[in-house]
Design a protein around this motif. Structure first.
Motif, PDB file in Angstrom:
ATOM      1  N   TYR A  49      85.223  65.104  58.215  1.00 51.22           N
ATOM      2  CA  TYR A  49      85.271  66.590  58.029  1.00 51.22           C
ATOM      3  C   TYR A  49      84.054  67.085  56.726  1.00 51.22           C
ATOM      4  CZ  TYR A  49      87.765  66.089  53.694  1.00 51.22           C
ATOM      5  OH  TYR A  49      88.322  65.663  52.381  1.00 51.22           O
ATOM      6  N   VAL A  50      83.683  66.050  56.005  1.00 50.31           N
ATOM      7  CA  VAL A  50      82.554  66.313  55.178  1.00 50.31           C
ATOM      8  C   VAL A  50      81.345  66.578  55.816  1.00 50.31           C
ATOM      9  CG1 VAL A  50      81.285  65.574  53.041  1.00 50.31           C
ATOM     10  CG2 VAL A  50      83.840  65.088  53.115  1.00 50.31           C
ATOM     11  N   MET A  51      81.151  65.915  56.704  1.00 57.90           N
ATOM     12  CA  MET A  51      80.051  65.828  57.659  1.00 57.90           C
ATOM     13  C   MET A  51      79.911  67.316  58.444  1.00 57.90           C
ATOM     14  SD  MET A  51      79.333  62.069  59.047  1.00 57.90           S
ATOM     15  CE  MET A  51      79.289  60.540  58.077  1.00 57.90           C
ATOM     16  N   ASN A  52      81.037  67.656  58.708  1.00 56.57           N
ATOM     17  CA  ASN A  52      81.195  68.762  59.594  1.00 56.57           C
ATOM     18  C   ASN A  52      80.835  70.070  58.765  1.00 56.57           C
ATOM     19  OD1 ASN A  52      82.512  67.449  61.635  1.00 56.57           O
ATOM     20  ND2 ASN A  52      84.535  68.759  61.321  1.00 56.57           N
ATOM     21  N   GLY A  53      81.080  69.940  57.349  1.00 55.24           N
ATOM     22  CA  GLY A  53      80.699  71.023  56.530  1.00 55.24           C
ATOM     23  C   GLY A  53      79.105  70.832  56.430  1.00 55.24           C
ATOM     24  N   LEU A  54      78.481  69.891  56.233  1.00 53.80           N
ATOM     25  CA  LEU A  54      77.025  69.687  55.890  1.00 53.80           C
ATOM     26  C   LEU A  54      76.389  70.196  57.216  1.00 53.80           C
ATOM     27  CD1 LEU A  54      74.694  68.665  54.337  1.00 53.80           C
ATOM     28  CD2 LEU A  54      75.255  66.419  55.032  1.00 53.80           C
ATOM     29  N   GLY A  73      92.255  67.593  61.250  1.00 54.81           N
ATOM     30  CA  GLY A  73      93.421  67.736  61.594  1.00 54.81           C
ATOM     31  C   GLY A  73      94.492  68.971  61.075  1.00 54.81           C
ATOM     32  N   THR A  74      94.059  69.402  60.027  1.00 56.86           N
ATOM     33  CA  THR A  74      94.610  70.512  59.430  1.00 56.86           C
ATOM     34  C   THR A  74      93.822  71.801  59.403  1.00 56.86           C
ATOM     35  OG1 THR A  74      94.029  70.335  57.299  1.00 56.86           O
ATOM     36  CG2 THR A  74      96.181  69.131  57.940  1.00 56.86           C
ATOM     37  N   GLY A  75      92.630  71.669  59.548  1.00 60.99           N
ATOM     38  CA  GLY A  75      91.459  72.638  59.493  1.00 60.99           C
ATOM     39  C   GLY A  75      90.646  72.815  58.018  1.00 60.99           C
ATOM     40  N   THR A  76      91.699  72.405  57.033  1.00 62.35           N
ATOM     41  CA  THR A  76      91.396  72.624  55.502  1.00 62.35           C
ATOM     42  C   THR A  76      90.304  72.010  55.053  1.00 62.35           C
ATOM     43  OG1 THR A  76      93.843  73.274  55.139  1.00 62.35           O
ATOM     44  CG2 THR A  76      92.410  72.800  53.195  1.00 62.35           C
ATOM     45  N   GLY A  77      90.277  70.724  55.460  1.00 62.24           N
ATOM     46  CA  GLY A  77      88.906  69.888  55.059  1.00 62.24           C
ATOM     47  C   GLY A  77      87.722  70.406  55.339  1.00 62.24           C
ATOM     48  N   SER A  78      87.604  70.757  56.726  1.00 60.82           N
ATOM     49  CA  SER A  78      86.422  71.255  57.215  1.00 60.82           C
ATOM     50  C   SER A  78      86.048  72.704  57.022  1.00 60.82           C
ATOM     51  CB  SER A  78      86.597  71.328  58.740  1.00 60.82           C
ATOM     52  OG  SER A  78      86.601  70.032  59.380  1.00 60.82           O
ATOM     53  N   LEU A  80      86.878  73.656  53.648  1.00 60.09           N
ATOM     54  CA  LEU A  80      86.360  73.365  52.460  1.00 60.09           C
ATOM     55  C   LEU A  80      84.911  73.018  52.187  1.00 60.09           C
ATOM     56  CD1 LEU A  80      89.554  71.831  50.503  1.00 60.09           C
ATOM     57  CD2 LEU A  80      88.731  74.214  50.147  1.00 60.09           C
ATOM     58  N   ALA A  81      84.578  71.932  53.139  1.00 54.48           N
ATOM     59  CA  ALA A  81      83.252  71.415  53.119  1.00 54.48           C
ATOM     60  C   ALA A  81      82.286  72.326  53.570  1.00 54.48           C
ATOM     61  CB  ALA A  81      83.465  70.050  54.273  1.00 54.48           C
ATOM     62  N   ALA A  82      82.749  73.014  54.562  1.00 56.71           N
ATOM     63  CA  ALA A  82      81.682  74.001  55.124  1.00 56.71           C
ATOM     64  C   ALA A  82      81.504  75.263  54.135  1.00 56.71           C
ATOM     65  CB  ALA A  82      82.331  74.941  56.219  1.00 56.71           C
ATOM     66  N   ASN A  83      82.552  75.699  53.394  1.00 57.90           N
ATOM     67  CA  ASN A  83      82.266  76.722  52.316  1.00 57.90           C
ATOM     68  C   ASN A  83      81.514  76.171  51.070  1.00 57.90           C
ATOM     69  OD1 ASN A  83      83.554  79.046  53.427  1.00 57.90           O
ATOM     70  ND2 ASN A  83      85.492  78.470  53.012  1.00 57.90           N
ATOM     71  N   ALA A  84      81.382  74.964  50.943  1.00 59.35           N
ATOM     72  CA  ALA A  84      80.529  74.396  50.118  1.00 59.35           C
ATOM     73  C   ALA A  84      78.906  74.534  50.193  1.00 59.35           C
ATOM     74  CB  ALA A  84      80.652  72.720  49.909  1.00 59.35           C
ATOM     75  N   MET A  85      78.685  74.797  51.489  1.00 58.84           N
ATOM     76  CA  MET A  85      77.406  74.970  51.672  1.00 58.84           C
ATOM     77  C   MET A  85      76.879  76.719  51.733  1.00 58.84           C
ATOM     78  SD  MET A  85      76.526  72.032  52.872  1.00 58.84           S
ATOM     79  CE  MET A  85      77.197  71.366  51.794  1.00 58.84           C
ATOM     80  N   GLY A 108      82.983  86.588  58.799  1.00 54.87           N
ATOM     81  CA  GLY A 108      82.136  85.358  58.340  1.00 54.87           C
ATOM     82  C   GLY A 108      81.439  84.876  59.508  1.00 54.87           C
ATOM     83  N   ASN A 109      80.871  83.595  59.342  1.00 57.34           N
ATOM     84  CA  ASN A 109      80.155  83.160  60.387  1.00 57.34           C
ATOM     85  C   ASN A 109      80.487  81.572  60.700  1.00 57.34           C
ATOM     86  OD1 ASN A 109      79.379  81.578  57.887  1.00 57.34           O
ATOM     87  ND2 ASN A 109      77.174  82.338  57.839  1.00 57.34           N
ATOM     88  N   ALA A 110      81.787  81.060  60.518  1.00 56.77           N
ATOM     89  CA  ALA A 110      82.233  79.845  60.827  1.00 56.77           C
ATOM     90  C   ALA A 110      83.702  80.008  60.617  1.00 56.77           C
ATOM     91  CB  ALA A 110      81.691  78.911  59.965  1.00 56.77           C
ATOM     92  N   ILE A 111      84.519  79.378  61.529  1.00 52.43           N
ATOM     93  CA  ILE A 111      85.830  79.009  61.265  1.00 52.43           C
ATOM     94  C   ILE A 111      86.315  77.540  61.571  1.00 52.43           C
ATOM     95  CG2 ILE A 111      86.568  81.105  62.322  1.00 52.43           C
ATOM     96  CD1 ILE A 111      87.281  79.554  64.982  1.00 52.43           C
ATOM     97  N   ALA A 112      87.359  77.203  60.886  1.00 51.44           N
ATOM     98  CA  ALA A 112      87.738  75.692  60.929  1.00 51.44           C
ATOM     99  C   ALA A 112      89.171  76.064  61.505  1.00 51.44           C
ATOM    100  CB  ALA A 112      87.954  75.018  59.614  1.00 51.44           C
ATOM    101  N   MET A 113      89.715  74.959  62.355  1.00 47.74           N
ATOM    102  CA  MET A 113      90.947  74.965  63.078  1.00 47.74           C
ATOM    103  C   MET A 113      91.559  73.842  62.819  1.00 47.74           C
ATOM    104  SD  MET A 113      90.360  77.241  66.692  1.00 47.74           S
ATOM    105  CE  MET A 113      92.283  77.583  66.635  1.00 47.74           C
ATOM    106  N   PRO A 114      92.924  73.910  62.821  1.00 51.48           N
ATOM    107  CA  PRO A 114      93.887  72.582  62.840  1.00 51.48           C
ATOM    108  C   PRO A 114      93.875  72.355  64.385  1.00 51.48           C
ATOM    109  CG  PRO A 114      95.378  74.514  62.536  1.00 51.48           C
ATOM    110  CD  PRO A 114      93.830  75.065  62.710  1.00 51.48           C
TER     111      PRO A 114
END
Length: 214
Positions: A49-54, A73-78, A80-85, A108-114
């Motif tokens: 999920y960290v790579m997803n964000g990068l 899995g929950t969508g939350t990790g992806s 958080l990682a995406a919003n770090a960019m 916004g310009n991205a969504i993360a889903m569980p």
């Protein structure tokens, strides 16, 4: 609009279901869907999920994608990682109501889903309904309508705030762990999609060097 799909390793077995649901909605609306992987759990290039964000940051900041659909899995990790960019505004979207409100209020310009939580019978129908609420019609109109002006103003304030608090994407690419970066862009179809669509020459050149390092 160019829509990028990114799936992380724990949910790679559902990749085809997600991709089919997204293309079934997006392509008839005139959008292009580029699936950056993972495609199967056995892929050599494994995305966390960290790579997803990068990867989300790379695609949006380079202009290779206009919108990113990702998750875990929950969508939350992806999320958080995406919003770090820099330049990424990613919402956690579970159902069509989330999708509608995110599109109208946050735009916004991205969504993360569980893809592990609640992914049971007719999961593909929920995915299609989510994508319709996101990609049909105009986003950013506000909800309720009488708050549209203040919502648009707040989006601008947030964009300015993020520009101050985040480094630019090229600096991120040069500063991040290079092994992590190399793994994030190692997907089977990454080069085909990215270099055909990326507009930012400096980001293109840097990624070309990373890919060229093997």
């Amino acid at each position: 609009m160019k829509i990028a799909l990114i799936i992380e390793n724990s949910q790679a077995a559902k990749s085809q279901i997600v991709h089919d649901a997204l293309t079934a909605v997006a392509e008839p609306l005139g959008h292009d869907v580029h699936h950056y992987g993972m495609y199967t759990p056995e892929d050599k290039a494994s995305l966390t999920y960290v790579m997803n964000g990068l990867l989300t940051g790379i695609l949006l900041n380079s202009g290779a994608a206009d919108f990113v659909v990702t998750g875990c899995g929950t969508g939350t990790g992806s999320m958080l990682a995406a919003n770090a960019m820099p330049g990424v505004f990613c919402g956690l979207v579970i159902d069509p109501t989330d999708a509608f409100l995110f599109g109208q209020i946050n735009d916004g310009n991205a969504i993360a889903m569980p893809y592990a939580k609640g992914f049971g019978w007719a999961a593909e129908l929920n995915l299609q309904d989510v994508y319709r609420k996101l990609f049909e019609g105009e986003r950013g109109l506000g909800y309720p309508k009488e708050r549209a002006e203040i919502m648009a103003r707040n989006r601008g304030i947030l964009k300015d705030l993020k520009a101050v608090t985040c480094k630019d994407m090229l600096t991120v690419l040069k500063s991040v762990d290079q092994d992590l970066l190399k793994a994030a862009v190692a997907g089977e179809r990454f080069s085909d999609y990215f270099f055909a669509n990326a507009k930012d020459q400096e980001i293109r050149d840097y990624i070309q060097g990373v890919v060229g390092r093997g």
